[in-house]
Design a protein around this motif. Structure first.
Motif, PDB file in Angstrom:
ATOM      1  N   GLU A  49       0.832  -1.210   0.000  1.00  0.00           N
ATOM      2  CA  GLU A  49       0.000   0.000   0.000  1.00  0.00           C
ATOM      3  C   GLU A  49       0.863   1.255   0.000  1.00  0.00           C
ATOM      4  O   GLU A  49       0.515   2.258  -0.624  1.00  0.00           O
ATOM      5  CB  GLU A  49      -0.942   0.003   1.205  1.00  0.00           C
ATOM      6  CG  GLU A  49      -2.148  -0.898   0.990  1.00  0.00           C
ATOM      7  CD  GLU A  49      -3.033  -1.001   2.214  1.00  0.00           C
ATOM      8  OE1 GLU A  49      -3.090  -0.031   3.001  1.00  0.00           O
ATOM      9  OE2 GLU A  49      -3.643  -2.065   2.384  1.00  0.00           O
ATOM     10  N   GLN A  52       2.060   1.840  -3.425  1.00  0.00           N
ATOM     11  CA  GLN A  52       0.952   2.398  -4.220  1.00  0.00           C
ATOM     12  C   GLN A  52       0.775   3.883  -3.922  1.00  0.00           C
ATOM     13  O   GLN A  52       0.530   4.687  -4.821  1.00  0.00           O
ATOM     14  CB  GLN A  52      -0.348   1.657  -3.894  1.00  0.00           C
ATOM     15  CG  GLN A  52      -0.524   0.372  -4.683  1.00  0.00           C
ATOM     16  CD  GLN A  52      -1.777  -0.376  -4.270  1.00  0.00           C
ATOM     17  OE1 GLN A  52      -2.744   0.237  -3.812  1.00  0.00           O
ATOM     18  NE2 GLN A  52      -1.742  -1.680  -4.410  1.00  0.00           N
ATOM     19  N   MET A  53       0.918   4.206  -2.624  1.00  0.00           N
ATOM     20  CA  MET A  53       0.762   5.604  -2.212  1.00  0.00           C
ATOM     21  C   MET A  53       1.832   6.479  -2.873  1.00  0.00           C
ATOM     22  O   MET A  53       1.545   7.582  -3.340  1.00  0.00           O
ATOM     23  CB  MET A  53       0.870   5.706  -0.683  1.00  0.00           C
ATOM     24  CG  MET A  53       0.514   7.088  -0.142  1.00  0.00           C
ATOM     25  SD  MET A  53       1.016   7.272   1.573  1.00  0.00           S
ATOM     26  CE  MET A  53      -0.188   6.255   2.380  1.00  0.00           C
ATOM     27  N   VAL A  55       3.286   6.028  -5.668  1.00  0.00           N
ATOM     28  CA  VAL A  55       2.962   6.211  -7.086  1.00  0.00           C
ATOM     29  C   VAL A  55       1.766   7.157  -7.236  1.00  0.00           C
ATOM     30  O   VAL A  55       1.802   8.101  -8.035  1.00  0.00           O
ATOM     31  CB  VAL A  55       2.662   4.834  -7.733  1.00  0.00           C
ATOM     32  CG1 VAL A  55       2.220   4.993  -9.174  1.00  0.00           C
ATOM     33  CG2 VAL A  55       3.894   3.942  -7.649  1.00  0.00           C
ATOM     34  N   LYS A  56       0.749   6.912  -6.414  1.00  0.00           N
ATOM     35  CA  LYS A  56      -0.497   7.696  -6.519  1.00  0.00           C
ATOM     36  C   LYS A  56      -0.268   9.175  -6.186  1.00  0.00           C
ATOM     37  O   LYS A  56      -0.838  10.055  -6.820  1.00  0.00           O
ATOM     38  CB  LYS A  56      -1.519   7.099  -5.541  1.00  0.00           C
ATOM     39  CG  LYS A  56      -2.967   7.271  -5.991  1.00  0.00           C
ATOM     40  CD  LYS A  56      -3.860   6.443  -5.104  1.00  0.00           C
ATOM     41  CE  LYS A  56      -4.982   7.298  -4.576  1.00  0.00           C
ATOM     42  NZ  LYS A  56      -5.725   6.625  -3.517  1.00  0.00           N
ATOM     43  N   GLU A  57       0.580   9.413  -5.198  1.00  0.00           N
ATOM     44  CA  GLU A  57       0.816  10.793  -4.747  1.00  0.00           C
ATOM     45  C   GLU A  57       1.894  11.495  -5.580  1.00  0.00           C
ATOM     46  O   GLU A  57       2.297  12.606  -5.253  1.00  0.00           O
ATOM     47  CB  GLU A  57       1.243  10.785  -3.269  1.00  0.00           C
ATOM     48  CG  GLU A  57       0.181  10.291  -2.308  1.00  0.00           C
ATOM     49  CD  GLU A  57      -0.745  11.402  -1.830  1.00  0.00           C
ATOM     50  OE1 GLU A  57      -0.368  12.580  -1.903  1.00  0.00           O
ATOM     51  OE2 GLU A  57      -1.867  11.068  -1.405  1.00  0.00           O
ATOM     52  N   ASN A  58       2.395  10.810  -6.589  1.00  0.00           N
ATOM     53  CA  ASN A  58       3.470  11.350  -7.452  1.00  0.00           C
ATOM     54  C   ASN A  58       4.694  11.789  -6.634  1.00  0.00           C
ATOM     55  O   ASN A  58       5.241  12.887  -6.842  1.00  0.00           O
ATOM     56  CB  ASN A  58       2.965  12.519  -8.283  1.00  0.00           C
ATOM     57  CG  ASN A  58       1.883  12.070  -9.247  1.00  0.00           C
ATOM     58  OD1 ASN A  58       2.019  11.037  -9.889  1.00  0.00           O
ATOM     59  ND2 ASN A  58       0.795  12.819  -9.311  1.00  0.00           N
ATOM     60  N   LYS A  78      10.041   3.038 -10.786  1.00  0.00           N
ATOM     61  CA  LYS A  78       9.024   4.089 -10.952  1.00  0.00           C
ATOM     62  C   LYS A  78       9.671   5.487 -10.923  1.00  0.00           C
ATOM     63  O   LYS A  78       8.981   6.478 -10.740  1.00  0.00           O
ATOM     64  CB  LYS A  78       7.964   3.970  -9.837  1.00  0.00           C
ATOM     65  CG  LYS A  78       7.020   2.785 -10.004  1.00  0.00           C
ATOM     66  CD  LYS A  78       6.016   3.052 -11.078  1.00  0.00           C
ATOM     67  CE  LYS A  78       5.172   1.824 -11.385  1.00  0.00           C
ATOM     68  NZ  LYS A  78       4.306   2.052 -12.547  1.00  0.00           N
TER      69      LYS A  78
END
Lengths: 118, 470
Positions: A49, A52-53, A55-58, A78
């Protein structure tokens, strides 16, 4: 502008990326913090998670303690700059990030560690 | 004046064959040995004065130093399993030992930390669990793979397990593996055959007795339940357990307590029960031969072991395994079976399942004097007994089953059908063999006994046992 994510525990950088539940996100540019740092409390520790965070939060930079090779490679893939195995109080570590003087495996000791809580 | 004995801590730690370090009363590192440096990836000089957990980074619930505090204040050493993440981003499984250090005056001054690297041990365990061959469990058929997949699930829990399957299918082995893979593996695994002992003796065997409980009870006997405390009790042939004992067993399973024969005080036990039977327990429940409540209590988790004839492809592997094992024990150099012998072995029904297969291989290996076992060296009954059903002759077998030939002896009809024999016990099969042999020899017992390789007395005993005497 760069975005820094640091898993923290009390006043320290969390010893392990996969067990951290408290996350500090800081925007910074040219050595200064932009806006207010954000703290996220995760419901439960999870390295997946957290990745993922990121990546999601750039997020562009991650500073953490111990991290598994798998997750390190994922974040690097990434295009996230990861500075791991860092030991120390997160405020001092943040200062070093802003000064661009922090490197992998750094142990940031200022002699005031006894005043910090883990 | 000579100073009291004060060894150098660094030298002392280097003598410990595991990664070790000493923490002060604030849990900061004072010194680490070289093994600890190698494990964590930090040199001792660099991490001196840093909180131990910031360097060890374990997942043992000590991330805020809770375990350190607990040991420091209670003095009770702690040993927990977990893993650490070193600075090379490697996760290492460890056994984390924390113990208190005291000064000469008795005051607590710090902690001794030892991190035993158990990754190699765990890898061995995992390999062992994935490869049940080391437990002599061989099965590549889909049905056996399903059984193997169930084992870790059955091992995880403390719930009762009921293992069903024909005689010789390996129920005992599976029970033992479940125990070995369970957290109770360090404690005893005790097997009790419920069909082997008369009621009174079985009760004393299971629950123990006190001195003077009955004639001959000259001392207290703990009983299998007590001996299996914290471990597993394997009750094999549970279908043969007498009804009165079933009641007592049920009460033990419910209350986790029992009273020894002749005793007054109840004893508490923590025992996991695995039961096995070759009998159809549900049918026994219907016939009031087995208590329904006990059946449901035991049947929490259930696994069925398929008979060998349903395990396509496994026979060849088992033959190779047993041949290899037996020839090694005999010191012979038998390399295999001739094609005809192999075909006969593959076509055979194996009513006694793996036990019978093993016995056949043992018999053949013993009498074989060449490199390969031939058809003549297989037990003679192999060519006489019903072979494994093939697609082509299935019809014929079923047709034969519908019209049984007249029998010279009293034979209940249901025993005569081939489909029944497929799911019947060894006793039923042996009975059927006797009937077939008697039919073949028109009821002549001398010739029948000779044909079966028995004496007349043995044939008579068997006929009496199976109620085949007029």
């Amino acid at each position: 502008m760069r975005k820094l994510l640091m898993p923290i525990q009390g006043d320290f950088i969390a010893p392990r990326f996969d067990l951290a539940t408290e996350i500090l996100i800081v925007n910074f540019e040219n050595g200064t913090v932009q806006g207010d740092p954000k703290t996220i409390i995760m419901e439960r520790p999870s390295d997946e998670e957290l990745c993922q965070m990121v990546v999601k939060e750039n997020v562009t930079d991650v500073v953490c303690g111990g991290i598994e090779e798998l997750h390190y490679n994922f974040l690097v893939w990434k295009k996230v700059a990861v500075c791991d195995s860092v030991i120390g109080g997160w405020k001092k570590v943040l200062e070093k990030v802003l000064d661009n003087t922090l490197s992998q495996g750094d142990i940031i000791l200022f002699g005031d560690e006894q005043l910090l809580t883990l | 004046m000579k100073l009291p004995f004060q060894p150098d801590t660094t030298t002392l730690l280097e003598a410990i064959p595991y990664p070790a370090m000493i923490l002060d009363s604030s849990f900061r590192i004072i010194v680490m040995n070289r093994l600890m440096e190698a494990m964590t990836g930090y040199p001792s000089t660099k991490v001196c004065n840093i909180h131990g957990e910031l360097v060890i980074r374990s997942n043992t619930g000590n991330n805020r130093g809770q375990l350190y505090r607990q040991v420091f204040h209670s003095g009770e050493p702690v040993s927990v399993a977990g893993d650490i993440l070193n600075c090379y981003r490697r996760k290492i499984r460890i056994q984390y030992h924390i113990s208190q250090l005291t000064e000469t005056g008795g005051d607590t001054c710090g902690l001794l930390i030892i991190c035993e690297d158990v990754s190699a041990k765990n890898e061995t365990d995992e390999t062992r669990s994935e490869n049940y061959r080391s437990f002599e469990l061989i099965g590549y058929s889909t049905k056996m793979q399903k059984v193997f997949e169930m084992i870790p699930l059955l091992a995880q829990t403390d719930a009762s397990v009921l293992i069903t399957g024909e005689t010789g299918t390996g129920k005992d082995k599976i029970a033992e593996v479940i125990h070995q893979k369970s957290p109770r593996a360090r404690f005893p695994f005790i097997k009790v055959n419920c069909g082997a002992l008369p009621e009174g003796l079985l009760e004393s065997e299971l629950f123990g007795h006190v001195k003077g409980a009955f004639t001959g009870a000259t001392r207290n006997k703990p009983g299998m339940f007590k001996l299996a405390d914290r471990g597993t009790l394997f009750l094999t042939e549970i279908g043969d357990m007498p009804l009165p004992l079933q009641v007592k067993l049920l009460s033990v399973l419910d209350d986790r307590k029992f009273t020894p024969v002749g005793g007054e005080q109840s004893t508490s036990v923590d025992v996991r029960i695995i039961a096995a039977t070759h009998r159809p327990l549900q049918e026994q429940v219907r016939d009031n031969q087995f208590r329904e409540d006990l059946f449901y209590r035991l049947n929490v988790l259930q696994t069925h072991l398929p008979p060998l004839r349903e395990r396509e492809g496994d026979i060849r592997y088992l033959l190779d395994h047993f041949l290899d094992k037996i020839t090694s024990a005999l010191g012979k150099t038998i390399v295999g079976f001739t094609p005809t012998a192999m075909q006969a072995l593959l076509d055979y029904q194996y009513p006694g399942n793996i036990r019978e297969l093993r016995n056949i291989v043992e018999y053949s290996a013993n009498i074989c004097k060449r490199k390969k076992i031939t058809m003549e060296q297989l037990p003679p009954y192999l060519s006489e007994k019903p072979r494994r059903e093939k697609a082509g002759d299935k019809e014929e077998i079923n047709a034969g089953a519908k019209t049984p030939a007249p029998s010279p002896v009293a034979t209940p009809e249901k025993k005569n059908t081939r489909s029944d024999s497929a799911r019947s016990s060894w006793g039923d099969i042996e009975r059927q063999t006797i009937i077939d042999a008697l039919k073949k020899h028109d009821g002549n017992r001398t010739r029948t006994a000779a044909d079966l390789g028995w004496g007349r007395m043995k044939l008579w005993r068997k006929m009496k046992k199976y109620q085949l005497l007029d």
